[in-house]
Design an enzyme around this catalytic site. Structure first.
Site, PDB file in Angstrom:
ATOM      1  N   LYS A 170      -7.975  17.526 -59.623  1.00 58.44           N
ATOM      2  CA  LYS A 170      -6.880  17.465 -58.516  1.00 58.44           C
ATOM      3  C   LYS A 170      -6.587  16.251 -58.092  1.00 58.44           C
ATOM      4  O   LYS A 170      -7.210  15.392 -57.254  1.00 58.44           O
ATOM      5  CB  LYS A 170      -7.168  18.372 -57.149  1.00 58.44           C
ATOM      6  CG  LYS A 170      -6.108  18.845 -56.375  1.00 58.44           C
ATOM      7  CD  LYS A 170      -5.258  18.064 -55.840  1.00 58.44           C
ATOM      8  CE  LYS A 170      -5.665  17.539 -54.360  1.00 58.44           C
ATOM      9  NZ  LYS A 170      -4.817  16.369 -54.091  1.00 58.44           N
ATOM     10  N   GLU A 245     -17.472   9.298 -53.201  1.00 54.86           N
ATOM     11  CA  GLU A 245     -17.217   7.871 -53.045  1.00 54.86           C
ATOM     12  C   GLU A 245     -16.303   7.774 -52.122  1.00 54.86           C
ATOM     13  O   GLU A 245     -15.247   7.820 -52.145  1.00 54.86           O
ATOM     14  CB  GLU A 245     -16.480   7.472 -54.424  1.00 54.86           C
ATOM     15  CG  GLU A 245     -17.445   7.517 -55.607  1.00 54.86           C
ATOM     16  CD  GLU A 245     -18.770   6.578 -55.867  1.00 54.86           C
ATOM     17  OE1 GLU A 245     -18.593   5.728 -54.878  1.00 54.86           O
ATOM     18  OE2 GLU A 245     -19.515   6.894 -56.606  1.00 54.86           O
ATOM     19  N   GLU A 379     -11.972   1.527 -41.380  1.00 52.71           N
ATOM     20  CA  GLU A 379     -11.148   1.169 -42.844  1.00 52.71           C
ATOM     21  C   GLU A 379      -9.870   0.934 -42.478  1.00 52.71           C
ATOM     22  O   GLU A 379      -9.142   2.048 -41.983  1.00 52.71           O
ATOM     23  CB  GLU A 379     -11.660   1.982 -43.827  1.00 52.71           C
ATOM     24  CG  GLU A 379     -11.159   1.699 -45.114  1.00 52.71           C
ATOM     25  CD  GLU A 379     -11.444   2.637 -46.444  1.00 52.71           C
ATOM     26  OE1 GLU A 379     -11.477   3.814 -46.045  1.00 52.71           O
ATOM     27  OE2 GLU A 379     -12.031   2.188 -47.503  1.00 52.71           O
TER      28      GLU A 379
HETATM   29  P1  NDP Z   1      -8.145  11.561 -48.581  1.00 54.37           P
HETATM   30  O1  NDP Z   1      -9.336  11.576 -48.411  1.00 54.37           O
HETATM   31  O2  NDP Z   1      -7.406  12.475 -47.573  1.00 54.37           O
HETATM   32  O3  NDP Z   1      -7.755  12.128 -50.076  1.00 54.37           O
HETATM   33  C1  NDP Z   1      -8.293  11.849 -51.113  1.00 54.37           C
HETATM   34  C2  NDP Z   1      -8.142  13.191 -52.067  1.00 54.37           C
HETATM   35  O4  NDP Z   1      -8.777  14.306 -51.338  1.00 54.37           O
HETATM   36  C3  NDP Z   1      -6.735  13.528 -52.406  1.00 54.37           C
HETATM   37  O5  NDP Z   1      -6.547  13.991 -53.733  1.00 54.37           O
HETATM   38  C4  NDP Z   1      -6.251  14.279 -51.359  1.00 54.37           C
HETATM   39  O6  NDP Z   1      -5.018  15.341 -51.477  1.00 54.37           O
HETATM   40  C5  NDP Z   1      -7.733  15.280 -51.355  1.00 54.37           C
HETATM   41  N1  NDP Z   1      -7.886  16.067 -50.126  1.00 54.37           N
HETATM   42  C6  NDP Z   1      -7.517  15.774 -48.842  1.00 54.37           C
HETATM   43  N2  NDP Z   1      -8.154  16.835 -48.211  1.00 54.37           N
HETATM   44  C7  NDP Z   1      -8.776  17.525 -48.867  1.00 54.37           C
HETATM   45  C8  NDP Z   1      -9.539  19.000 -48.345  1.00 54.37           C
HETATM   46  N3  NDP Z   1      -9.678  19.327 -47.200  1.00 54.37           N
HETATM   47  N4  NDP Z   1     -10.191  19.519 -49.217  1.00 54.37           N
HETATM   48  C9  NDP Z   1      -9.932  18.967 -50.690  1.00 54.37           C
HETATM   49  N5  NDP Z   1      -9.419  17.894 -51.054  1.00 54.37           N
HETATM   50  C10 NDP Z   1      -8.847  17.272 -50.014  1.00 54.37           C
HETATM   51  O7  NDP Z   1      -7.519   9.943 -48.343  1.00 54.37           O
HETATM   52  P2  NDP Z   1      -5.878   9.656 -48.084  1.00 54.37           P
HETATM   53  O8  NDP Z   1      -5.344   9.615 -49.247  1.00 54.37           O
HETATM   54  O9  NDP Z   1      -5.209  10.638 -47.004  1.00 54.37           O
HETATM   55  O10 NDP Z   1      -6.170   8.430 -47.520  1.00 54.37           O
HETATM   56  C11 NDP Z   1      -6.485   8.235 -46.002  1.00 54.37           C
HETATM   57  C12 NDP Z   1      -7.367   7.203 -45.710  1.00 54.37           C
HETATM   58  O11 NDP Z   1      -8.446   7.044 -46.721  1.00 54.37           O
HETATM   59  C13 NDP Z   1      -6.811   5.682 -46.372  1.00 54.37           C
HETATM   60  O12 NDP Z   1      -6.177   5.238 -45.492  1.00 54.37           O
HETATM   61  C14 NDP Z   1      -8.089   4.998 -46.459  1.00 54.37           C
HETATM   62  O13 NDP Z   1      -8.795   4.578 -45.497  1.00 54.37           O
HETATM   63  C15 NDP Z   1      -8.931   6.116 -47.054  1.00 54.37           C
HETATM   64  N6  NDP Z   1      -9.216   6.067 -48.421  1.00 54.37           N
HETATM   65  C16 NDP Z   1     -10.268   5.600 -49.063  1.00 54.37           C
HETATM   66  C17 NDP Z   1     -10.359   5.372 -50.482  1.00 54.37           C
HETATM   67  C18 NDP Z   1     -11.458   4.880 -51.005  1.00 54.37           C
HETATM   68  O14 NDP Z   1     -11.391   4.683 -52.368  1.00 54.37           O
HETATM   69  N7  NDP Z   1     -12.429   4.428 -50.241  1.00 54.37           N
HETATM   70  C19 NDP Z   1      -9.161   5.909 -51.201  1.00 54.37           C
HETATM   71  C20 NDP Z   1      -8.252   6.641 -50.536  1.00 54.37           C
HETATM   72  C21 NDP Z   1      -8.099   6.636 -49.359  1.00 54.37           C
HETATM   73  P3  NDP Z   1      -3.972  14.694 -51.112  1.00 54.37           P
HETATM   74  O15 NDP Z   1      -3.400  13.615 -51.581  1.00 54.37           O
HETATM   75  O16 NDP Z   1      -3.097  16.134 -51.123  1.00 54.37           O
HETATM   76  O17 NDP Z   1      -4.214  14.631 -49.542  1.00 54.37           O
END
Ligand code: NDP
Length: 472
Positions: A170, A245, A379
């Site tokens: 996903k 991660e 972050e």
């Molecule tokens: P999320 O943690 O929300 O998203 C990561 C993945 O998880 C996406 O595929 C998301 O889907 C999915 N997801 C979200 N909610 C759920 C749930 N309840 N159950 C299962 N899967 C879920 O990150 P965001 O993309 O919203 O980013 C928000 C913040 O997170 C950023 O501003 C940053 O600070 C941090 N981040 C950190 C990362 C890292 O590598 N450390 C990477 C990305 C984000 P969907 O895309 O539909 O929301």
């Protein structure tokens, strides 16, 4: 504009059972690039059923039988590298140079590294009167973010397939197109039906349905710590293995005697790469108070050289951030930091001149940041560097270790022994000594709230294995 209505399930593109669609916007132009299905529980059920049905036979393949399609997958990643880079530019806004050099190349490097890891991995060992077998963990749910959209897919899916697991992916809702391209590559590589499945959708629906699914054995997630906690809890309820991660707030510590200019310039480049949307970014630069103003001046000058602009141009070094909400969030962090007493020495929260459209944020450097400020703890995930002063090494260590995170870091000193001695005391999973380059075969993962488990290399393969002992 591409209009996709299908999911990749059981070896073919099949109509999604969901009516809803995700709109993919170009972050530089705000134009609609594509629509993809916003899959729900029904798509997830079909994908997990296919992965379950394929798990037993794929789990019993020999390493040679897995190496063959994995090798073809690497060939496909190499052949379509340019298209991958252009897709990431369109859906994420990474500058084309960076997208080509990193977003499209790192996945190929990582995928190729697993040909070697799999060829050499010891799946069997003798412990006294026991033969101990490393067996595939089963059906894997891979949930990935948007910031390095193909790398994060490859870093999970390739070792999972190499281990003999089957996968349902996903991907992030902002970046489903490169995930679809990856599914095409898996298809062309000739993996048996059901071994890899893709469900595009939003996290709270498709993502949640996938991680909660009773037929999933292991959940591998990369993303925010907030969602990671929820996924860890869901995995706990289902007694599933879980790898998380998560976020970072990494410190780059410049010790007295280091090459200050080199360290500071490297830090600015590091924190601005991918518009600061890198989990390992050195978002906190720690400098001795005697060298503080010199470091601030070097950082401000270096950051001024990064003008936000059109990511399709080869000269652009700083593109937009991924979304309007990300832009607003990052700008709010900048405003908040200044309100808490930080000194703005480059960039700022206002829109860059001449860029009325697109989710742009200026390359921003904040001085006089103290460890308790929000910007020094949370972050930001944008092009924002905080510079903190320390009095002595002990205080530097206290500041470096003084957040909930522990993903990465850097240490610079006159010699690598001094830097390594400091790095060994940092509560973090990876530290680069004097600007050493990233090693895609080294274990990658977090201490503290930065996560559970390790990706990449041999350690990354081991995440997808479970252990069985036979006594003789
Ligand atoms: P999320 O943690 O929300 O998203 C990561 C993945 O998880 C996406 O595929 C998301 O889907 C999915 N997801 C979200 N909610 C759920 C749930 N309840 N159950 C299962 N899967 C879920 O990150 P965001 O993309 O919203 O980013 C928000 C913040 O997170 C950023 O501003 C940053 O600070 C941090 N981040 C950190 C990362 C890292 O590598 N450390 C990477 C990305 C984000 P969907 O895309 O539909 O929301």
């Amino acid at each position: 504009m591409q209009q996709h209505t299908d999911q990749y399930i059981d070896g073919a593109w099949r109509p999604s059972l969901a009516e809803a669609r995700i709109e993919v916007l170009n972050p530089a132009t705000e134009e609609l690039v594509a629509t993809v299905p916003a899959g729900g529980a029904a798509d997830v059920d079909a994908a997990v059923a296919a992965a379950r049905a394929a798990a037993r036979s794929w789990g019993r393949t020999t390493r040679e039988e897995r190496l063959a399609p994995l090798g073809r997958l690497c060939d496909g990643l190499a052949a379509r590298r340019q298209e991958i880079a252009e897709t990431v530019v369109a859906e994420l806004g990474s500058p084309i140079r960076f997208a080509t050099a990193v977003q499209a190349t790192l996945p190929l490097t990582v995928a190729r590294s697993y040909l070697d890891v799999l060829a050499k991995y010891e799946f069997e060992e003798q412990v006294g009167n026991s033969t101990v077998y490393a067996e595939p963990a089963g059906v894997v749910a891979a949930v990935t973010p948007w910031n390095y959209p193909l790398h994060q897919i490859v870093a999970k899916v390739v070792p999972a397939l190499a281990a003999g697991c089957t996968v349902v992916l996903k991907p992030a809702e902002y970046t489903p197109l490169v995930a679809r391209l990856f599914a095409e590559l898996v298809h062309d590589a000739g993996f048996p039906p059901g071994v890899f499945n893709l469900v595009t959708g939003v996290g709270t629906e498709a993502g949640a349905a996938l991680v909660e699914h009773p037929d999933v054995d292991l959940v591998s997630f990369t993303g925010s710590t907030a969602v990671g906690r929820a996924i860890g809890a869901a995995a706990g309820r289902g007694v599933k293995r879980v790898a998380l991660e998560l976020g970072g707030k990494s410190a780059n510590v410049v010790l007295p005697g280091a090459d200050l200019a080199r360290a500071v310039k490297a830090n600015v480049a590091n924190v601005l790469a991918n518009s600061g949307q890198t989990c390992t970014a050195w978002t906190r630069l720690l400098v001795h108070r005697d060298q503080y103003e010199e470091a601030v001046a070097i950082a401000a000058e270096a950051a001024a050289g990064y003008l936000p602009g059109d990511p399709t141009l080869p000269t652009t070094r700083l593109g937009p951030v991924a979304s309007a909400s990300q832009r607003d969030r990052v700008r709010a962090y900048i405003t908040g930091a200044v309100a808490q007493g930080a000194r703005l020495v480059a960039g700022g929260a206002q829109a860059p001149e001449g860029l009325e459209r697109g989710y742009y944020v200026r390359a921003t450097v904040l001085a006089d940041v103290t460890p308790g400020m929000t910007v020094a703890q949370e972050e930001v995930f944008g092009p924002v560097l905080s510079i903190l002063a320390y009095r002595d090494e002990e205080e530097a260590l206290e500041i470096a270790n003084g957040t909930d995170y522990g993903l990465a870091g850097g240490v610079w000193a006159a010699d690598s022994e001094t830097a390594a001695a400091f790095a060994r005391r940092m509560d973090t999973g990876q530290v680069d000594i004097n600007g050493a380059r990233f090693n895609p075969a080294a274990p990658f993962g977090g201490y503290k709230s930065s996560g559970v488990g390790r990706e990449l290399g041999r350690h990354g393969l081991a995440e997808f294995l479970q252990t069985k002992s036979l006594q003789f």
